[in-house]
Design a protein around this motif. Structure first.
Motif, PDB file in Angstrom:
ATOM      1  N   GLY A 246      49.383 -36.746   6.863  1.00  0.00           N
ATOM      2  CA  GLY A 246      48.043 -37.117   7.293  1.00  0.00           C
ATOM      3  C   GLY A 246      47.632 -36.401   8.559  1.00  0.00           C
ATOM      4  O   GLY A 246      46.455 -36.134   8.772  1.00  0.00           O
ATOM      5  N   GLY A 247      48.597 -36.115   9.444  1.00  0.00           N
ATOM      6  CA  GLY A 247      48.298 -35.375  10.662  1.00  0.00           C
ATOM      7  C   GLY A 247      47.262 -36.071  11.530  1.00  0.00           C
ATOM      8  O   GLY A 247      47.278 -37.292  11.702  1.00  0.00           O
ATOM      9  N   GLN A 248      46.333 -35.273  12.070  1.00  0.00           N
ATOM     10  CA  GLN A 248      45.296 -35.818  12.964  1.00  0.00           C
ATOM     11  C   GLN A 248      44.451 -36.879  12.297  1.00  0.00           C
ATOM     12  O   GLN A 248      43.905 -37.758  12.966  1.00  0.00           O
ATOM     13  CB  GLN A 248      44.353 -34.696  13.414  1.00  0.00           C
ATOM     14  CG  GLN A 248      44.935 -33.652  14.322  1.00  0.00           C
ATOM     15  CD  GLN A 248      43.897 -32.576  14.560  1.00  0.00           C
ATOM     16  OE1 GLN A 248      42.807 -32.856  15.040  1.00  0.00           O
ATOM     17  NE2 GLN A 248      44.224 -31.363  14.197  1.00  0.00           N
ATOM     18  N   GLU A 265      37.979 -44.419   6.437  1.00  0.00           N
ATOM     19  CA  GLU A 265      38.711 -44.416   7.694  1.00  0.00           C
ATOM     20  C   GLU A 265      39.900 -43.478   7.579  1.00  0.00           C
ATOM     21  O   GLU A 265      40.461 -43.293   6.489  1.00  0.00           O
ATOM     22  CB  GLU A 265      39.183 -45.826   8.044  1.00  0.00           C
ATOM     23  CG  GLU A 265      38.035 -46.784   8.311  1.00  0.00           C
ATOM     24  CD  GLU A 265      38.506 -48.204   8.541  1.00  0.00           C
ATOM     25  OE1 GLU A 265      39.714 -48.474   8.268  1.00  0.00           O
ATOM     26  OE2 GLU A 265      37.709 -49.040   8.981  1.00  0.00           O
ATOM     27  N   GLY A 266      40.312 -42.905   8.701  1.00  0.00           N
ATOM     28  CA  GLY A 266      41.365 -41.913   8.699  1.00  0.00           C
ATOM     29  C   GLY A 266      42.635 -42.334   7.982  1.00  0.00           C
ATOM     30  O   GLY A 266      43.134 -41.608   7.110  1.00  0.00           O
ATOM     31  N   PRO A 267      43.232 -43.494   8.317  1.00  0.00           N
ATOM     32  CA  PRO A 267      44.459 -43.896   7.641  1.00  0.00           C
ATOM     33  C   PRO A 267      44.307 -44.038   6.128  1.00  0.00           C
ATOM     34  O   PRO A 267      45.223 -43.700   5.378  1.00  0.00           O
ATOM     35  CB  PRO A 267      44.782 -45.247   8.296  1.00  0.00           C
ATOM     36  CG  PRO A 267      44.173 -45.147   9.659  1.00  0.00           C
ATOM     37  CD  PRO A 267      42.894 -44.390   9.442  1.00  0.00           C
ATOM     38  N   LYS A 268      43.152 -44.547   5.678  1.00  0.00           N
ATOM     39  CA  LYS A 268      42.914 -44.658   4.236  1.00  0.00           C
ATOM     40  C   LYS A 268      42.829 -43.269   3.607  1.00  0.00           C
ATOM     41  O   LYS A 268      43.354 -43.025   2.518  1.00  0.00           O
ATOM     42  CB  LYS A 268      41.615 -45.429   3.973  1.00  0.00           C
ATOM     43  CG  LYS A 268      41.669 -46.897   4.337  1.00  0.00           C
ATOM     44  CD  LYS A 268      40.349 -47.580   4.021  1.00  0.00           C
ATOM     45  CE  LYS A 268      40.386 -49.047   4.407  1.00  0.00           C
ATOM     46  NZ  LYS A 268      39.088 -49.728   4.137  1.00  0.00           N
ATOM     47  N   PHE A 269      42.164 -42.360   4.297  1.00  0.00           N
ATOM     48  CA  PHE A 269      42.034 -40.998   3.797  1.00  0.00           C
ATOM     49  C   PHE A 269      43.404 -40.330   3.725  1.00  0.00           C
ATOM     50  O   PHE A 269      43.726 -39.634   2.761  1.00  0.00           O
ATOM     51  CB  PHE A 269      41.088 -40.202   4.697  1.00  0.00           C
ATOM     52  CG  PHE A 269      40.691 -38.865   4.156  1.00  0.00           C
ATOM     53  CD1 PHE A 269      39.694 -38.742   3.205  1.00  0.00           C
ATOM     54  CD2 PHE A 269      41.322 -37.708   4.603  1.00  0.00           C
ATOM     55  CE1 PHE A 269      39.331 -37.501   2.711  1.00  0.00           C
ATOM     56  CE2 PHE A 269      40.965 -36.466   4.112  1.00  0.00           C
ATOM     57  CZ  PHE A 269      39.963 -36.361   3.163  1.00  0.00           C
TER      58      PHE A 269
END
Length: 520
Positions: A246-248, A265-269
């Protein structure tokens, strides 16, 4: 407590439970207990498998509750209301305790069950933290799998006395058996690696024994994930080694500009990226940090910090970037003790206090706006003579009464009392005068630096440390390609990184099919 729509969704999820669950709650007459009582009542109404048992809360954090199978007491505990980002943690705990199998490889589950010793984890979170649920959910899963593991999620905003006593300045913060265990985002694999000391060596042995890949991707962000998918779809042997998948993206709260995905949201993505990669025949190797790149004839070797190495006929570098630091006295000393880089995660810990934001670009101004709704006062410090954020953000910032903007200022020191931040010193670049601002926290928002130090002397880098690539993503080393924020490609955006990854994979495949048939 829960609206009708959320109740309906919860009921649909809980239909997957196959075993009864008891929610054993420690409550009193406080408003917080009343809210938790209402939440637990809604949960029990959503499934006939769920039963609520109230206790007086003697000797336990109040309000709190544990999720147990009947007759057991070691299930995951929640101190506070698991709403906001933590509502998913509650739902998953209910499902797993209720018999629904977790989406985790059986070898990992076996590793958890075979852990020796007693482990009691305490995780301090904020309900606005998008990094916290991953840690809570990983530890909850471990508690469900192994009765010698206990875990408690603690809402720092509700249990502020504990936060002050334990000097918690960033979330998530994890304690193990009363001793500080870690801070920040941690995956299940990372937690296991820290407590199962032999696990890393076993994994290194397995990696070292792997046959050469046709394409090896280094880095698991959007660029690396896209590269792995495109390579695997060509039917060639594909591997991806990543320090954290996932990185950044894992540190990004809202994503609203990835075309076809209106908002996420980032974590979901990041989770969707990994699921997409694992849908194909890709060898995914997590918690692997690269430290060297060497070409041996027709093969490229990627050396890992674990001591193992991987070989491939072609390599795609997609190691991304990280938060840039200001490199002044006090920054490292007080990191996670008042110096922070994620306003969404750590902002609630500074409720009612004075903080500073360093950086006048979009990220800095957005952070100041966000924090202004939580803290007493925000001082925004920008090195340039004017803010660089979009005009609409600047107008919003100017409308806030508890924000002071200082431009043409160079931060020279972050001060503290030895245990936490107590101020910041800056120099007026016009007059040369030094000024001190008393505050409790400093949020650094000054951009990114590429993760390419390990490549110096191997591939050509720009003066900014970016990997120099051509229009096809090729680097200065034959057979080595690069994509994403670690490269010289302009405009560091998720969608651009993903496109770069796809392009690099196609270029790598084109490179492979043009090699002599007898290539290794």
């Amino acid at each position: 407590m829960l609206d009708a729509n959320l109740k309906a969704q919860l009921a649909a999820y809980l239909e997957r439970m196959t075993q009864p669950v008891e929610l054993v709650a420690a409550l009193d007459e406080s408003p917080a207990s009343a809210d938790l009582r209402a939440l637990l009542h809604d949960v029990s109404e959503a499934s006939p498998q769920v039963r609520v048992i109230e206790t007086t809360g003697a000797g336990k954090r109040t309000p709190s509750f544990s999720v147990n199978r009947p007759g057991q007491t070691h299930g995951p505990r929640f101190a506070g209301l698991p709403l906001g980002h933590e509502f998913t943690s509650l739902v998953l705990a209910l499902l797993q305790v209720g018999g629904y199998p977790p989406k985790v490889d059986e070898t990992v589950l076996r590793q958890i069950r075979e852990l020796q010793g007693d482990f009691e984890f305490e995780i301090y979170i904020s309900l606005t933290c998008h990094n916290c649920p991953d840690v809570v959910q990983a530890l909850n899963l471990m508690a469900v799998q192994n009765p010698r593991i206990k875990t408690t999620m603690i809402d720092g905003a509700l249990f502020q006395d504990e936060v002050r006593e334990r000097e918690i300045m960033a979330v998530p913060t994890v304690f193990l058996n009363g001793t500080r265990f870690g801070q920040g985002r941690m995956s299940l694999e990372e937690i296991l690696a820290k407590i199962d000391t032999g696990g890393a060596a076993r994994e290194a042995e397995k990696i070292a024994a792997k046959a050469p890949f046709d394409v090896l991707v280094v880095g698991g962000g959007p660029a690396g994930a896209a590269a792995a998918v495109y390579a695997a779809r060509k039917g060639i042997r594909t591997g991806i080694a990543s320090e954290r998948f996932g990185g950044q993206v894992l540190d990004t709260l809202g994503i609203e500009n990835f075309i076809s995905v209106k908002e996420t949201e980032g974590p979901k993505f990041a989770l969707a990226l990994e699921e997409h990669v694992r849908h194909y025949d890709v060898d995914v190797m997590n918690l692997q940090r690269a430290k060297g790149l060497v070409r041996h004839g027709d093969l490229v070797e990627v050396q890992l910090e674990s001591g193992a190495s991987l070989k491939a006929r072609s390599v795609i570098l997609s190691t991304g970037a990280r938060w840039r630091t200001i490199n002044v006295p006090g920054e490292q000393e007080y990191r996670n003790k008042g110096v922070a880089y994620c306003p969404h995660c750590d902002g609630p810990l500074f409720k009612g206090k004075r903080v500073a934001v360093i950086g006048g670009g979009n990220s800095g101004v957005e952070a100041a706006i966000d924090l202004a709704g939580v803290v007493e006062h925000v001082t925004l410090i920008e090195y340039d003579t004017q803010l660089r954020a979009d005009a609409v953000l600047q107008r919003k910032l100017a409308s806030l009464p508890n924000v002071t903007t200082i431009v043409n200022a160079r931060t020279t020191e972050i001060t503290g009392d030895g245990s936490r931040v107590d101020g910041l010193v800056y120099e007026d670049r016009a007059s040369g005068e030094s000024h001190r601002v008393e505050l409790a926290g400093v949020f650094v928002q000054i951009g990114l630096v590429p993760n390419t130090e390990w490549l110096r002397g191997t591939v050509e880098l720009s003066r900014h440390g970016e990997i120099v690539v051509d229009a096809r993503g090729a680097t200065s080393v034959p057979g080595v390609f690069a994509a994403g924020d670690a490269t010289t490609v302009p405009f560091k955006q998720i969608i651009i990184a993903a496109g770069d990854g796809a392009k690099a994979a196609l270029a790598a495949f084109d490179h492979l099919i043009r090699q002599p048939v007898n290539a290794a």
